[in-house]
Enzyme design. Structure first.
Site, short mmCIF file in Angstrom:
data_model
loop_
_atom_site.label_atom_id
_atom_site.label_comp_id
_atom_site.label_asym_id
_atom_site.label_seq_id
_atom_site.Cartn_x
_atom_site.Cartn_y
_atom_site.Cartn_z
N ASP A 37 18.88 0.78 8.95
CA ASP A 37 19.19 1.94 8.11
C ASP A 37 18.73 1.71 6.66
O ASP A 37 19.00 0.67 6.08
CB ASP A 37 20.71 2.16 8.15
CG ASP A 37 21.16 3.47 7.54
OD1 ASP A 37 20.82 3.73 6.38
OD2 ASP A 37 21.88 4.21 8.22
N SER A 79 18.56 7.90 7.86
CA SER A 79 19.77 7.71 8.64
C SER A 79 20.17 9.01 9.35
O SER A 79 19.36 9.58 10.07
CB SER A 79 20.89 7.18 7.73
OG SER A 79 21.97 6.71 8.49
#
Length: 314
Positions: A191, A42
């Site tokens: 993510d 991320s």
């Protein structure tokens, strides 16, 4: 902090808490420590790419440029109420230099979108801030992780095996509902935070032929008080979810390193795990979308403090 072998870095996810990673890297660099391998999930993937995709003398400034795009002016005194307001503002208006709200035209018969925000501005900024030829040159190994939407499986993208593009960074930061899935090689990715927020295991998929020192910087806070309200309950829920992932991953990889060192007769690689600390108890349940400049500066400073404090203990 002097090492006679390679240094690896690992950066967790954490969205706006990621300024902590940038401060930590800045302090490491000032002490002459540069990595030969980096893994990121991320916002950690963006940190990794900004480091590996720029020359040593430019890395800290590129990190600052990125966070200057993200920051929101602190018009009110720094307090929990101000930080909650900052998080709410992100929900309403996004961060225009990086992502902005989508207009849902489905009520007018147009196709609906699978996200609240459009991250197109961030894609453009990352392409401007990162030299992807340098990133893929092999000077620094980079590992970026994402999750396959359809299977729920973690996927690691490693410059040892493939070329990374801005799409890999967008996939790693595509938190469900907030951002749309990203297509890579006929698959769709999001993510990895809810599966593997600290990508330490993907970094050690192949055991190094020599001992390394790995600094792992984690945005989650493992310990905290019993919640006394909704906001503190939200804080603990996030931290417990992410820190539990880290704890199990670290236990598995340390066991793997012990076994490898025993079988090979070589010295064991070491992992130094550092977690973000909220000494002033200023963070709120919306901390991951709180981009107020006061908040970002405090987190950046905490990253520096983490590294410099570790140095005094060497």
């Amino acid at each position: 902090m002097h090492f006679n072998h390679d240094v690896w870095l690992c950066f967790s996810g954490g969205n706006a808490i990621g300024a902590y990673h940038a401060g930590a890297y800045e302090a490491l660099s000032e002490n002459g420590i540069e990595p030969t391998a980096i893994a990121g999930a991320s916002i950690g993937a963006i940190t990794a790419a900004l480091i590996a995709g720029n020359g040593a003398g430019e890395r800290a400034s590129k990190l600052k440029q990125f966070w200057s795009l993200a920051e929101q002016a602190s018009l009110l005194p720094d307090a929990k109420q101000s930080r909650i307001a900052g998080g709410m503002q992100t929900l309403i208006s996004g961060r225009p230099s990086l992502f902005h709200p989508r207009i849902d035209w489905s009520m007018f018969g147009m196709p609906s979108r699978a996200s609240l925000f459009d991250p197109a501005p961030m894609r453009r900024e990352l392409q401007a801030l990162i030299d992807f030829d340098r990133l893929n040159s092999g000077a620094i190994r980079v590992v970026v992780t994402a999750v396959d939407v359809e299977t729920g499986e973690l996927r690691s993208f490693d410059t040892l095996r493939e070329q990374l593009t801005v799409d890999h960074l967008m996939a790693s930061t595509a938190f469900p509902v907030f951002f749309p899935p990203v297509r890579l090689s006929e698959r769709h990715y999001v993510d990895p935070g809810v599966v593997c927020n600290l990508p330490i295991e993907p970094l050690f998929t192949d055991m190094p032929a020599y001992p390394v020192t790995c600094f792992a910087f984690d945005a989650a806070i493992p310990h905290g008080p019993v919640p006394d309200g909704v906001d503190t309950a939200l804080i603990r829920a996030q931290d417990i979810l992410f820190s539990a992932q880290s704890r199990y991953a670290l236990a598995r990889i340390r066991q793997k390193l012990d076994s490898f060192a025993s079988d090979s007769g070589s010295a064991r690689s070491s992992i130094r795990h550092y977690t973000f600390r909220d000494e002033a108890s200023m963070e709120t349940g919306l901390k991951m979308i709180d981009f107020r400049s006061d908040s970002l500066k405090q987190r950046w400073a905490e990253g520096r403090r983490t590294v410099l404090s570790a140095r005094t203990r060497e």
